[in-house]
Each structure stands twice: as C-alpha cells, then as structure tokens.
Design an enzyme around this catalytic site. Structure first.
Site, short mmCIF file in Angstrom:
data_model
loop_
_atom_site.label_atom_id
_atom_site.label_comp_id
_atom_site.label_asym_id
_atom_site.label_seq_id
_atom_site.Cartn_x
_atom_site.Cartn_y
_atom_site.Cartn_z
N GLU A 189 -41.83 -49.47 37.63
CA GLU A 189 -41.23 -50.81 37.51
C GLU A 189 -41.00 -51.50 38.85
OE1 GLU A 189 -37.97 -49.44 34.96
OE2 GLU A 189 -38.85 -50.68 33.39
N GLN A 233 -41.55 -44.41 39.61
CA GLN A 233 -41.82 -43.23 38.78
C GLN A 233 -43.31 -43.11 38.55
OE1 GLN A 233 -39.46 -44.91 35.53
NE2 GLN A 233 -41.14 -44.78 34.26
#
Lengths: 691, 691
Positions: free
Chosen positions: B358, B479
């Site tokens: 993100e 991530q």
C-alpha cells in the site's frame, strides 16, 4: 425474475378520437390493507405504518413503511416518466404527498391518435433483505441504476426463458390440459423461484397471491417439492432449511407440550410458532367454533418425508450431514416420545392427534381432543423412525458423534426407537385399514340425502355443525387420510413396512381400502383430488382422470365455489403437474437409476417434459405405446435408465426409447398397487438412437 | 457456541473476612459507544438509539435499541438471579431504568465465608436474524426457555469440544507455539463459526474483537479460508456467498467506473459498497492525507482465488454451478475490461491500480493515481481469466447456456479474454520481477539511516509524509507484493503461467526476486510475516522460522506496538496456522489425492493436526523424518495419499507412514521453489499399519 428488487409498469394512452388534457396519477400507496378474504374482514387488516415519504428527484419518490407487528421496514422508490415518439413527453408534474401515498400527478396535452406512454419503474427492499445497509437508502440508490421498462422486460423475459427450459412441459393433443399445467407452473414459480433461494421463506399454502391462511406454512410442501426436486433442487434445499431454522422452536414446542424431539406446528408463522387459529368462523351457522386442527402432528411426517425424498433425488450428502439427519432424528424423537406402550395390546399407541382428514377432531362425546391411532400417522411414524436411524448410518462417524452428543442421544434410546418402529399399532376393520381406532363404530352418513339437500357437501363439517350435529359422529372424511399412505409409499415399501410392524397386507387390502374411503369422502380440500387421482391411476384410469381433471380445474374453475378469489391452491397446482411427471409416467429415481413405468392413456397423445436428474438435463417423451428419454448433449456422464426391468446406459446427447407392453386393464385393476410397481415382465430390448 | 442467541455470566462473591450489606447492579447497557480506536474518537461513535426498556418478570428486563444508520433492531433480555447453597438467595430487588440502561439493583446481607453466586442469563436477537417474528418479542420469549448458567455452559463446552476435534492441533515440544496456535484458532472461531453460516456476514479483518477497520471486509479471507476449507468448508461456502450476494453491487460499481464485469470494493460495507476512507489521519504529522487505497482492485483476484480454491478442496459442484462460475466470470470480465492494448508493446496493460503493497499509490509527480502494470495484479488477472474459462467448461451445458445468456457473453468476448490472458504485460528489471512498471527508476531508501533515526519504520509512509517527503519516491514496500505470486501459486503453476504469457522464468529468478524485495520491505502489515515465512520455508528455513515467530507473536506481543488493542489481526492468526498445516507439511489437495511434502524442522518435534478431506476426517502427524496420516475408522471409502511421488491407498481406520529423505539444505536453497515441489525422488515404500 431477473432482479428481485425491480418492478415495472408501462401504460400506453391513445386518444383515438379526441385531443385534450390528460391527467395521470402515479403513486406508491402505503394504505393498502388485507381485505381480500371476506371472512377475515372483521379482523385487523392494517399491517403497515408510515415511516416517511420523500421526493428523490423530479421524477422519483420514496415511500418507507414498517410492518406494525414484525417491525420489518419496507421501502419502495418509484420513477415515473412519460414518452412520446421515443422522446420524453413534456408534462406538468405535481408532487402528490398525502398520508402514506406519494407520487406525481402528471398533466399534459394529448392529440388525437398520438400515443403517450407512461413508464413506472419501482425498486423494493425490506429490512429482511441481505446485502443491504438499510432498505430506504437501497431503494433510492438502486432506482437510478435501473434502465427503462424495455430493458427490464428483456431481462425478465430472458430469466423466465431459462426457467421455462427447466420446467418445460408439452402435450400433443391436450391443449387445454397443457395450458393449465403451464399456468400452474407459472403460479408456482411466482411464489418460489431462484429469487427466493436466499430468503428465509417457506411455501405458503396459497402462494403469494392472496390472503387465505395469512401466509402460514402448512404441509403443502409435500405436494410441491417433487416438482422442484427434479428441476430446481437448490430451491427445495432452501425451503427445507426454512424448516431447519425453526427446529429450535419445534424442539421448545415439544418440550413445552411434554414431549421430546421436535414438534413442528401445523400452521407455522415467521418464527416457527404454532399459528393455527383456536376459533374458526362457520359461515353456515355464523358461530365461532373451537378449531383443534393444531393436533395434526403429522406435519412433522411431511417434513421428514421431504428431507428424505430430497436426499434420495439429489444425493446431496452435504445437506444430509449438516441439516437433514438432524431434522430426521429430532422428528423421530418426537414420535418416539408421543408413542405410549399399551400393555393390553403389547403395542405402542399414539393418542389425541388428528389425521390429514380434518373432519375428525375427536370422538362423539370426546370432541376436540383428537382421535387415537390414526393409521396414516402411526405407519408413517414407524417409517420416520426407520429413516432417522438409516440417516445416522449414512453420515460420517465424526458428524454422527457430534449429533448424538448434541442431542444427548444414547444407544438405549435408539434401541427404544427400533422397538417402537416395529410395534406401533395399526387399526383395521372390515378388511380395510381403519382411518383411526374406533372408526368402525361411527355412523354411516346418508350421503344421498345430504347431497340432495345441500348440493355442495365438501364442507360437511360446517353443514352438520349448523344442524347442531357434528361430523365427528360419522364415517365421513374431508380428504384422503389412510389413502395418503398409498400416495407417499409404493406398494412394495408399504408391504415391507407393514411386515416389519407384524401385519400382513393381503393383495386385496389396498384396493379395498381405497374404495372404502372413496365412498366416504367429501373432497373438501383441493388436495383430495390429487391424492385420489394418484391412488387410482393404475387400477381405474377413468376415475383417476376424473380426479385429475378436478385437480387441474381447482383454481381455473374455482371448483370449491369461492376459495380461488381468496388465493390459488398451490399444492393442488404442483400436485397436478406431479401427476403427469411421476404418476402417469411412473418416474422414480432410486438406486442411481432413473426408472420409468408409464401408464399414460394413448388417447391423450404424446406428453413431453424436462427434468434434471442429478444435474443431468433430460427430456422425457411419453407415448401411449412407448417412452423415450433424451439426454442433453452437454451431459457429463452416461446415466442408467430403466423401464419395466430393462436397463439401458444413456450416453450424453443420445436417446432411448422403450416400447411399452400395456397389460390388460382388468389385470391392473386387481394388482392393488396404486404406485409404479417394480418391473416384472422385461420388455423387448430398448433402442439407442441419435437424437 | 451451542445457541447463538444466549449469553451467560456467573459471578461468585465470597466475603472472606467480613459480613454486611452487598449491593450488586446487573443491567443491560444501551449507552455503549465505539471508542476503542483512539484515532477514530473524533468521529461519530454512538450508533445506537433507544427504542424501549421493559420489566418482563420480577427477575427479568428487556432492552431494545436500533442502530441509527442501518436501522437494525437489537433486543436483549436479561434474567438476574442470586444463589446461595444451591437455593435462591433472598435479596431486595429494585428496578434500574435510566435512559437506555435497564436492570436490577440487588441488595442482600452476606455473611463471612458464605458464598453468594449471581447468574445473569441474556438473550440477544437482531432484526437481521432469521426465523424470528420481531427481535424484542423473541428475546423475551426465549429467555425463560434458557436454563441456568451451568446448563448453558455444559452445552457451550460440548459445542466447543466438537469444534476442537475438527480444529485439533498438537505439538510435542513447542508448547509456546502450540498455545499461540490454539489461541489463534479460538479467536478465529469466535469471529466465524457454525453459528455464522446462516448469517449474511463476511470475515472482518480484525475479527469481532475491536473496532479497527470498522468491521469492513477486506481481502483477509485469502489467508483465512485455507484453514476453514480443510475443517469447516460449509463455513467457507457461506462466506463466499456473502460476496456472491454483493455481486450486483460490484457489477454496478464496475459499470459506474466505466468497466464491465464485477469490481469488488477494497473495503466492503454491509451493502457491498466501497467504504475505503478518502482521507487518512497520519498520526506522525497530524495531517489528513488523501487515501487512494481503494485502487487495490486486486481484491477481486483474492475473491476469485478463494472461489477456485474452495472448489478444488471440496469438489462442491453445486457451489460452482450456482455461484462460483458466475463470480469467476464476472471478475474475469472486469480484468478484461480494465486491460488496454498497448500497441507499442503488443501487449495488454493495466494502469492506475495499487498492489498489495500500500506504499505505492502513484509515481513521483503523479501521486494518488495508482501505478501501472503491478506484476501481481497482471499475472493473477491472467490466472483469473483462465480459471473463469475453465469453470465454464466444468459446469453442465444448460447452466453454461443460462450464464452466458444472463451475462450476454458471446464467443467473441471469450476469445478476447483468451487473448488478454496470454498477452498481459509483466515488467522485469535487474533479473527480477518488477513490483510495477517503473519501479527500477525509484530511488533506493537509506534503510539504515531511517532505522537508526526512527527505530520502528514499519509505517515508513507516515514517517516520510511527516518529513514532507513521500514513500512513492522510493524502492520501499509495506508488505509482500510481487512475492504474493509465490505465496498463492506453486512454482510449477507459476512457470506455466509465465510461459503462457510468453515469459521464461529461469530457475534463479524466484529466489532472486524474493531476496530483492526482502531487502526493501518494511513489513508494515502483519500479513507480511506470513507471506515471507511461506516463501522462504523451502529455501531458508531459519529465516522462515524468524518470520513464522513474528506472525505468531503479532497479537500476543502486539509487535506493531499499539494495533492489537484496536483488535486482533485475524488473517495473521489464521495465516500462522496455515503455515503449519500447508506450508511446513507441504499439504496439497489436488487430482483427488491428498499430497504431503513436509519440510518440518526435526528440532521442533512432532506436530499433529486434524483435517477433513472431502468429508473424511484425517489426522496428520509430521515428524522431522516421517509423515503419518491416520484415517478415521468411520471414513466411508479409502482415499489416495501421496508423499514425494509415492502413492498409497489409505483404508478407513488405517494409518500410513512415509519416511522422509531430507535433502541437504543447500540443495533446497537453490531449488528456487518456495512451494512444495512435485515429488521427483520416490522414497522407500510406505507402510500401512493398524492405528
């Protein structure tokens, strides 16, 4: 049918011979009341309270109501547009917003021969819908997403087209019968359809068409599921889960009545409580009389039968494991707990119930307390106990262990069940199965006199009550009761069941029993015609066709003289379809075979219908002298089809035709088997031909 | 767990060294607000309005509230009783009924060392429950039916016992790990369980434990379903149907955004609308910054993957036919519509999206508009298109015909899909898969400096924004993003998929890509540890165990320093369990075989867990040097179990043990396959022994 939240209406105005001002009012009306059933009009008919109205856009309004007992919000939004020559038509538009009525008054100038078309598109959401935030906001949000009426109709027609493929039925000669069958299917699919699969709904006895029975759920599923099982089993599964969700209530009801297991209500309301009326108005005497019909505990038998039958047709193991087995066990447990051991007889008895024949609510002098040892109930209770134990064997050990633990069900109790299943008492008299214990002591009714006096004696109970008499005194039934056994079970199954109970069914007992009760039944329910057509189909075709016609005409001709305007009779409708598909064709699905044993009158020409057999789409074509099965080319595996002892493997896209050897009618008449018999005389070899 | 409408509380008071007056207040409190997440406290936290309170009986009260946006009624009824020595204890009882707080104040004399026990039994119903009339009447009706706390606890414990049998996990040595795994399963089953199967609910990212994400449904199912599929597939099916019900909304969202098919929202609310925030508070800068995370269209990939995977594990054809195929087709259609043909490349491209990482919401100078050709998205879009077409082949012709008709899907469009599936662009740079196009042009971050300055740099995006910089400028990920490919697909599948796209994956590309991004990831999500443990499990066991420990500790130790009090991280919890069950054991279910390929460190001792493979309950026992499978005696058929090329037919009640030949660690390190490889070296023959 394509989008369950959309409604649409189109009205075209043609001023054929004038020009002038046209005023149209297009509103949402929240003031509707339940007034369609005359007998109910003295009862509360207003079930909606206004929450709010709103103007959403120049052409759109919102109405939000809430049901005043169940507190369910119901929201509708409407868009009204006017069209002329494919363009929006100019009109003066005034908002109408009186109490719970909201919409528009449109005023425009129209000219001779120039058409103006009004389109009204409505969205409908309730607080019981899934995947919503809140019904009013959803109704408002989805309205602008819906296109014009043409678009909605196109999608609606396509969705119906897919349904008609699944529910295809055709007849060569009987266009009148065909029209009624299709009408029956139309009404069935308007009541339950793929759009109701995700809703918490059952099959209302009278469809969604009217207010009779107030939307209560009775045992009518028994007559409806066979049609759905073979076409939309997903729907049957959903409708049985409606019952499953009400298992906790049925368990509590049993406990509170002093029994174990699950006691389902005769008339089931939204939370699964018993909603049968306690008083009933007899229009003939204008008296309110006690109504003990809730004693029809046999509704649990119907539910268990439906569970078992669904599993037999679909082989849906996941359903049996997660829902079906538990339902069967809980219903079986109820029967085991209501059965008492009668030491003098050395048998178990079930007292104080009512059978499907609603005339007999007690004995003369013991009114309203039910009758004892209703044969249908006792025999089927034995059947339920056996199927429950069979289901327990069919599910994986881990799940069995979980279920037994959850139910606190120990081997000792199961042993008692097995004992009861083999020792239930069945009454007989005069060489027939007694409808219930003591039936033989009742008086014979002077049927001729009553027919002569009253003409229509279907509701003999009301006639006698108005005469200060009671139907409880007479050998007179409203509808099939003991004969239900022959409707639900094949003669083979029945003989086996009676043998297990220690009774021998001689060959003549079945036809004797059929005729005995035929002479003593007033057919006060539309279901009676369905059952009698079925049980007579193999032995007395002419008489069966008479009842078939009556079942078909039930609503088309309002044969009960006044009940159709109160709503259609959904079970008679579906039951009529089932008479064609399973009874006259002898269609059965068992032991991984599709079995046919038609007994279809040659005079009626070719009958054709589509079914799905375990996800395989098939077309069946029944001639008087042959039966054909056509497999869809897309079918994924071959299936076994059998007809009168001959078994054929049917490949995808192939067709099999079985010539039929028609036994002489008099041979059939004495066979005593009202259901398709197991094939005994193998016919000539079947032919496999390309379609 | 036994009856979802019941709650119970028992408090025992022991005045150890005094006697006197004890006052206890036992109420239902309707004034609760959402205040658990500090960042949200400036937002509205009161979601309940009072409808009514009532005294139902001397010991029982009712509270009825309604949610103020969704208009859902919530009713609770409470019964408070006091007990001393097994008898009701005398107490003065006063009704408490202040605004939205209702209950009793009990006053009694207590004596030294004499215990007094308070029991509070509560029923809870909402307007979204099924099989109810109206929530308040149900809450009142069911309260007297509930027994005392002991009885409820007994049933609760039994129901949990059945769940624990299905979710059994044990470890010989690692009692700490074991405790956490069981805690994870406890939290999972408190969030979704057999009690939620019939509800219209998804898996909230943070369980039902707290308020972070406000109950929104994200992509976390992807990490949770593998655990459920192998133990309670009925639950997975229900959770996927939650998505299916929101397909109309996803279709409308796609249409309104200019696409076709179904565009599922990144954060899904009750009606399936996009609920991702548009502004996000950066606690580091106290600035509200734009939040473009809704551009994570890859949520549709997760849904399609879950549908396909559920079908693979369960072979639930009915699900595929009625729901799964339509979902796959609609999601595939969306990807086909968002993909554009790039003439200069001769390939299809997907622009303006965000990947699972993100941090990257755009390019420097093109902030918030998304990035182009996210490798994970493009490769999985190809996978989705292929699975959709495969599903179409798997369903019966009639249903296929219906679906194609309903979707207006013609062969030409399917041809375009096939073309796109083979021509999607995948970016590479420096011998690795590029996270997205242009990634190589970003600057390297000075990780050491940031670590030294800030310590915890998991939320690097917030740190940089507070420095008036943007993480969009750097090669830095929150991530796993490209590495998700290795998490979801085996190396074999991946190689085939890339080959179809016209790219050759050399053996070294996978480990190179893993290490490249490992060095550039801040692990700002708890999911990151799960994915990294998985992709490293075969090549770098020590490092994998480090990530495994991090995944396990996520909530136990609140490793993110403050997010656990906001609620648990359900996907990391389930993902941790999955690391044991599928990753370290190498468990796969395909081609009607159960495959094992354990890579379980011998140092950790024996690990044991239970699964259900297509309704067969099995126990798996993984040693460092062998793998055992034990079949339940009640299993209905033998099943095929395979381990590293050796296939054994496992009979009900039998056990198979596969000795493991452990390859040298350095050989594994270069294999480049982070997922269980297909067995190539057959081991010695398996032994079948009685259990």
């Amino acid at each position: 049918m394509d989008f369950e939240h959309a409604c649409a209406l189109e009205v075209t105005y043609v001023p054929e011979d004038w020009s002038g001002r046209l005023e149209i009012e297009s509103v949402l009306d929240g003031t509707v009341e339940n007034t369609l059933v005359e007998r109910y009009r003295e009862l509360a008919g207003d079930h909606l309270d206004l929450l709010r109205t709103a103007a959403l856009a120049p052409d759109s309004v919102l109405l939000e109501m809430v049901t005043n007992q169940s507190a369910i919000r119901v929201a509708m939004a409407a868009r009204t547009t006017l069209w002329h020559d494919g363009e929006p038509a100019a009109a003066e538009r005034r908002l109408v917003d009186a109490h719970a009525v909201v919409g528009h008054r449109l005023t425009l100038e129209v000219h001779r021969s120039e058409t103006v078309t009004l389109e009204k598109v409505v969205t409908l959401f309730t607080g019981r819908d899934r995947a919503i935030a809140e019904p009013a906001s959803e109704a408002a949000r989805w309205l602008p997403r819906l296109g014009r009426v043409d678009d909605l109709v196109e999608r609606h027609v396509r969705a119906w087209g897919h349904l008609w493929e699944r529910f295809h039925v055709d007849m060569e000669r009987e266009s009148h019968m065909l029209r009624i069958l299709r009408l029956d299917l139309l009404h069935l699919l308007q009541s339950v359809s793929p759009n109701s699969v995700d809703l918490d709904v059952g099959v209302p006895a009278r469809g969604l068409h009217g207010e009779a029975y107030r939307g209560h759920i009775l045992w009518d599923e028994l007559f409806i599921f066979p049609v759905l099982n073979l076409r939309l089993p997903l729907l049957t599964r959903s409708l049985i889960r409606y019952r499953y969700r009400r298992l906790p209530e049925a368990r509590a009801a049993a406990r509170e009545a002093g029994y174990a297991g699950a006691m389902f209500p005769w008339q089931s309301g939204s939370n699964g409580e018993e909603e049968s009326q306690r008083l009933h108005l007899n229009p003939a005497s204008r008296r309110w009389i006690p109504d003990p019909t809730r004693r029809q505990r046999h509704v649990g038998i119907a539910i268990a039968y439906n569970v078992w039958h669904y599993y037999q047709v679909t082989a849906d193991q996941e359903f049996l494991v997660n829902y079906g087995a538990e339902m069967l066990l809980e219903i079986a447990r109820f029967w085991a707990s209501i059965a008492c051991y009668d030491h003098t007889r050395g048998r178990y008895v079930i007292r104080g119930v009512m059978g499907p024949d609603e005339f007999h609510s007690g004995y003369p002098g013991r009114d309203q307390e039910g009758i004892d040892n209703n044969a249908y109930t006792n025999v089927m209770a034995s059947w339920v106990l056996q199927r429950a134990m069979e289901a327990l064997d069919l599910i994986p050990a881990q799940k069995r262990h979980e279920l037994l633990g959850k139910m606190n069900l120990h081997p000792k109790e199961l042993g008692r069940w097995a004992n009861i299943a083999h020792k239930l008492f069945v009454p007989f008299h005069d060489g027939v199965i007694s409808q219930f214990e003591g039936y033989e002591d009742l008086e014979e009714l002077d049927w001729d006199r009553y027919r002569a006096t009253y003409g229509d004696i279907r509701r003999l109970d009301r006639i006698l009550e108005a005469e200060n008499d009671t139907v409880n005194r007479y050998k007179a039934s409203k509808q099939a009761d003991a004969l239900m056994l022959f409707y639900l079970l094949s003669a083979d199954e029945l003989r086996e069941l009676f043998a297990q109970l220690g009774y021998e069914l001689d060959r003549e007992l079945i036809p004797r029993t059929i005729h005995y009760y035929l002479d003593r039944t007033s057919h006060g329910s539309t279901l009676s015609a369905v059952v009698h057509a079925w049980v007579l189909a193999r032995s007395e075709r002419e008489r069966a066709l008479h009842f078939l016609t009556e079942a078909l005409e039930a609503d088309v001709a309002d044969i009960q003289g006044g009940t159709t305007p109160e709503a259609i009779h959904l079970a008679a409708m579906a039951g009529s379809v089932d008479l064609f598909q399973r009874c006259f064709s002898g269609l059965e699905t068992r032991q991984d075979q599709l079995l046919l044993n038609p007994y279809w009158p040659e005079s009626l020409g070719v009958m054709e219908f589509s079914i799905r057999y375990r996800e395989h789409p098939l077309t069946l074509r029944i001639h008087g002298d042959s039966a054909e099965v056509l497999a869809s080319p897309g079918m994924q595996r071959p299936i076994e089809v059998a007809c009168r002892g001959e078994v054929v493997e049917l490949e995808p896209g192939a067709r099999v035709s079985f010539p039929l050897l028609v036994p002489r009618a008099d041979q059939q008449a004495v066979s005593g088997d009202p259901r398709p018999a197991r094939p005994t005389v193998p016919g000539p070899p079947g032919r496999l031909a390309p379609p």
